[in-house]
Design a protein around this motif. Structure first.
Motif, mmCIF file in Angstrom:
data_model
loop_
_atom_site.group_PDB
_atom_site.id
_atom_site.type_symbol
_atom_site.label_atom_id
_atom_site.label_comp_id
_atom_site.label_asym_id
_atom_site.label_seq_id
_atom_site.Cartn_x
_atom_site.Cartn_y
_atom_site.Cartn_z
ATOM 1 N N PHE A 166 1.754 0.628 13.215
ATOM 2 C CA PHE A 166 1.606 1.313 11.932
ATOM 3 C C PHE A 166 2.964 1.638 11.307
ATOM 4 C CE2 PHE A 166 0.594 4.910 9.142
ATOM 5 C CZ PHE A 166 -0.507 4.397 8.473
ATOM 6 N N SER A 167 4.019 1.636 12.119
ATOM 7 C CA SER A 167 5.360 1.897 11.585
ATOM 8 C C SER A 167 5.847 0.804 10.649
ATOM 9 C CB SER A 167 6.348 2.058 12.736
ATOM 10 O OG SER A 167 6.395 0.860 13.516
ATOM 11 N N GLN A 168 5.155 -0.332 10.602
ATOM 12 C CA GLN A 168 5.532 -1.399 9.684
ATOM 13 C C GLN A 168 5.116 -1.111 8.243
ATOM 14 O OE1 GLN A 168 4.049 -5.149 11.160
ATOM 15 N NE2 GLN A 168 4.733 -4.743 13.270
ATOM 16 N N CYS A 169 4.294 -0.091 8.024
ATOM 17 C CA CYS A 169 3.856 0.255 6.661
ATOM 18 C C CYS A 169 4.944 1.082 5.979
ATOM 19 C CB CYS A 169 2.524 1.024 6.714
ATOM 20 S SG CYS A 169 1.184 0.148 7.529
ATOM 21 N N ARG A 170 6.058 0.461 5.721
ATOM 22 C CA ARG A 170 7.229 1.171 5.203
ATOM 23 C C ARG A 170 7.073 1.612 3.749
ATOM 24 N NH1 ARG A 170 11.176 0.673 8.901
ATOM 25 N NH2 ARG A 170 12.782 1.336 7.419
ATOM 26 N N PRO A 171 6.313 0.940 2.884
ATOM 27 C CA PRO A 171 6.158 1.463 1.510
ATOM 28 C C PRO A 171 5.275 2.703 1.408
ATOM 29 C CG PRO A 171 5.748 -0.917 1.604
ATOM 30 C CD PRO A 171 5.734 -0.408 2.999
ATOM 31 N N LEU A 172 4.663 3.127 2.506
ATOM 32 C CA LEU A 172 3.688 4.216 2.453
ATOM 33 C C LEU A 172 4.374 5.527 2.082
ATOM 34 C CD1 LEU A 172 0.628 4.477 2.974
ATOM 35 C CD2 LEU A 172 1.189 5.314 5.255
ATOM 36 N N LYS A 173 3.840 6.216 1.046
ATOM 37 C CA LYS A 173 4.346 7.510 0.609
ATOM 38 C C LYS A 173 3.337 8.640 0.796
ATOM 39 C CE LYS A 173 7.545 5.813 -2.936
ATOM 40 N NZ LYS A 173 7.942 5.914 -4.372
ATOM 41 N N TYR A 174 2.059 8.305 0.867
ATOM 42 C CA TYR A 174 1.009 9.330 0.967
ATOM 43 C C TYR A 174 0.029 8.893 2.044
ATOM 44 C CZ TYR A 174 -3.161 12.027 -0.273
ATOM 45 O OH TYR A 174 -4.274 12.833 -0.234
ATOM 46 N N VAL A 194 0.857 -1.184 0.000
ATOM 47 C CA VAL A 194 0.000 0.000 0.000
ATOM 48 C C VAL A 194 0.895 1.236 0.000
ATOM 49 C CG1 VAL A 194 -1.742 1.303 1.248
ATOM 50 C CG2 VAL A 194 -1.893 -1.176 1.144
ATOM 51 N N GLU A 195 0.765 2.048 -1.042
ATOM 52 C CA GLU A 195 1.596 3.241 -1.191
ATOM 53 C C GLU A 195 0.836 4.522 -0.858
ATOM 54 O OE1 GLU A 195 4.811 4.001 -4.491
ATOM 55 O OE2 GLU A 195 2.876 4.755 -5.200
ATOM 56 N N ARG A 196 -0.472 4.540 -1.078
ATOM 57 C CA ARG A 196 -1.295 5.714 -0.810
ATOM 58 C C ARG A 196 -2.490 5.280 0.026
ATOM 59 N NH1 ARG A 196 -0.628 10.075 -4.213
ATOM 60 N NH2 ARG A 196 -2.840 10.564 -4.031
ATOM 61 N N LEU A 198 5.245 6.994 13.775
ATOM 62 C CA LEU A 198 4.900 7.685 12.536
ATOM 63 C C LEU A 198 6.129 8.321 11.896
ATOM 64 C CD1 LEU A 198 2.696 8.604 10.588
ATOM 65 C CD2 LEU A 198 2.375 10.614 12.016
ATOM 66 N N PHE A 199 7.037 8.841 12.740
ATOM 67 C CA PHE A 199 8.229 9.470 12.204
ATOM 68 C C PHE A 199 9.197 8.463 11.612
ATOM 69 C CE2 PHE A 199 7.636 13.099 15.432
ATOM 70 C CZ PHE A 199 6.730 13.704 14.579
ATOM 71 N N SER A 200 9.035 7.195 11.933
ATOM 72 C CA SER A 200 9.958 6.178 11.429
ATOM 73 C C SER A 200 9.583 5.666 10.052
ATOM 74 C CB SER A 200 10.015 4.998 12.411
ATOM 75 O OG SER A 200 8.732 4.367 12.513
ATOM 76 N N LEU A 201 8.521 6.182 9.431
ATOM 77 C CA LEU A 201 8.169 5.771 8.066
ATOM 78 C C LEU A 201 9.201 6.360 7.106
ATOM 79 C CD1 LEU A 201 4.303 6.281 8.143
ATOM 80 C CD2 LEU A 201 5.563 4.143 8.352
ATOM 81 N N PRO A 202 10.020 5.534 6.475
ATOM 82 C CA PRO A 202 11.164 6.081 5.716
ATOM 83 C C PRO A 202 10.787 6.724 4.396
ATOM 84 C CG PRO A 202 11.069 3.695 5.467
ATOM 85 C CD PRO A 202 9.970 4.058 6.426
ATOM 86 N N GLN A 203 9.662 6.335 3.773
ATOM 87 C CA GLN A 203 9.327 6.821 2.441
ATOM 88 C C GLN A 203 8.155 7.790 2.426
ATOM 89 O OE1 GLN A 203 9.223 3.810 -0.653
ATOM 90 N NE2 GLN A 203 10.237 2.325 0.696
#
Length: 496
Positions: free
Chosen positions: A336-344, A319-321, A364-369
């Motif tokens: 929720f920090s496991q959703c690493r592909p999330l961009k939007y 899931v990207e968006r 939330l701040f740990s989402l890299p993308q």
């Protein structure tokens, strides 16, 4: 003399007798002529035949095209019909139809689509196509024998596009040069038209929203209970216990709201991801298997009260968006920090009172993308310092919250291009910068995204000035002019 007068017939005979008897001395000059060409013997005119009145036929069909003129056709008619059928907006361009004698186009050299004394328009394409098909025998220009109408149309059209492109580039360069010297231009026709369309769309959206609310109120007001209310109130015992046992599984855990239960939220998330996968499969057939498409999950306006931990396993894969706007969400789980592909991530119009919750703020701040985060229209009062760790964030929307200040870490976010803070009770220095985009003349020419980019740059500059003032030890935040007091920097002003 009777009924008829015969004297005109006997004039020659009478004149001959008078000459013979010497009663007249000389022969009249017409004597010999009348003798050779005697008068006609018919004394009266014959009456012409009278037309007899015939009975009128009442069922006779009158000819409908009796006075219709003959159709005049030219070869250019079909060519104009084809071109303007493919380019209907060309008919909206202003044209000069004044000519000297109606044959001005015949005296031009249509070996080129552009002419020095006229604008390139649809008629230029038509005349150029005629030239390619027939040439100009008067000037010795022989057409290509292999030229067909379709090839002539494609060639004339290509030359037309190239000429228009060169003209647009010249106008754009001229405008940039004028702006570099301090000139200002008003809104273009396209911009005015888009503003009018946006105004009509906003009016329609307001009307549609009101209609949707009315329909929802009507459906909510429909009576769905039992007819005998007293009988419903008297039902107790085992039946009540059975209902409670069914609802026990839907009672949310601590931190969750009791709307529909966690089971309903899990079902909504699962259905949303499945719909997104079906859409992804349909699109993969169009673009081909070589393109790796990510999922876009839209769960806006679904009355969600939480993001269950169970749905993270299906969100963290591809899931990207993720759109969760217009719900009742007030916190984000730690997983929720496991959703690493999330961009939007869109969380606007929810119930967040902090950014977004003390429990999951580091997660939330740990989402890299994560590049775009929308938390507008909530109840957030403070931006945490941990925001500086979001190194991939490009757009952060916090409009219409209750934020009063911006942490210094924002000035170090090099990737952040837009920070939207309109509608917040900011302190005076920051509020002046946010409101400056509606006061300076250069902002009239910029788009909304450009305005937000300029505002974000000025906010960062203000934070750097305040940090430098604190480091110097004077404790003043106004040691240099703020961005609200100086004009924003624009590309054309940098050239100047």
């Amino acid at each position: 003399m009777g009924r008829y007068d015969f004297r005109p017939l006997r004039v020659h005979q009478t004149a001959t007798r008078l000459v013979a008897s010497e009663r007249i001395q000389s022969v009249p000059p017409w004597h010999d002529v009348v003798g050779r060409i005697p008068p006609a013997q018919t004394l009266v005119r014959s009456q012409p035949l009278q037309h007899q009145e015939r009975p009128r036929r009442l069922n006779i069909k009158k000819p409908s095209k009796l006075f219709q003129p003959q159709r005049i056709t030219y070869e250019e008619d079909n060519l104009r019909k084809e071109f303007f059928g493919d380019h209907p907006w060309e008919l909206a361009r202003p044209r000069v139809v004044l000519e000297n004698d109606g044959r001005d186009s015949e005296r031009k050299d249509w070996s080129l689509v552009s002419q020095p004394d006229r604008h390139v328009d649809g008629e230029s394409v038509v005349q150029r196509q005629v030239f390619l098909l027939h040439g100009n025998p008067e000037k010795g220009q022989i057409p290509n024998p292999n030229m067909t109408p379709a090839r002539a149309y494609d060639q004339a059209r290509k030359e037309f596009y190239e000429t228009r492109l060169h003209q647009d580039i010249e106008r754009r360069i001229a405008k940039e040069e004028a702006m570099a010297t301090g000139a200002y231009f008003g809104k273009t026709v396209l911009q005015v038209g888009m503003q009018l369309e946006d105004k009509v769309f906003e009016e329609w959206k307001t009307w549609a929203t009101a209609e949707v609310i009315k329909q929802e109120q009507k459906r909510a007001a429909m009576y769905t209970g039992v007819d005998n209310e007293s009988a419903a109130l008297s039902e107790k015992g085992s039946e009540t216990e059975a209902v409670l046992s069914e609802l026990k599984a839907s009672i949310p855990a601590q931190g969750q709201e009791a709307f529909g239960g966690a089971a309903d939220n899990i079902r909504i998330f699962t259905e949303g991801v499945e719909d997104a996968r079906h859409e992804q499969q349909a699109r993969s057939h169009e673009v081909g298997p070589a393109v790796n498409l990510k999922l876009t999950v839209d769960l806006s306006k679904r009355n969600l009260y939480a993001i269950p931990d169970e749905v993270i396993d299906i969100l963290k894969v591809d899931v990207e968006r993720l759109q969760l706007s217009h719900n009742q969400i007030c916190y984000i789980p730690d997983v929720f920090s496991q959703c690493r592909p999330l961009k939007y991530l869109n969380l606007r119009h929810n119930l967040f009172q902090e950014f977004p919750s003390p429990v999951s703020i580091d997660k939330l701040f740990s989402l890299p993308q994560l590049e775009i985060l929308d938390l507008s229209c909530n109840e957030i009062q403070k931006i945490p310092e941990g925001l500086g760790r979001m190194r991939s964030l490009r757009v952060l929307s916090l409009a219409k919250n209750k934020i009063k200040n911006i942490p210094p870490c924002v000035k170090d976010l090099d990737t952040l291009r837009m920070l939207k803070l309109a509608g917040n009770p900011l302190r005076a220095e920051l509020a002046a910068i946010v409101e400056a985009k509606d006061t300076y003349p250069p902002y009239d020419e910029a788009t909304d995204n450009e305005k937000e980019t300029f505002t974000t740059s000025n906010l960062k500059h203000q934070l750097k000035v305040e940090a430098a003032a604190r480091d110097s030890g004077d404790g003043s935040r106004d040691s240099s002019p703020t961005d609200a007091q100086r004009e924003p920097s624009f590309p054309h002003q940098a050239k100047r």
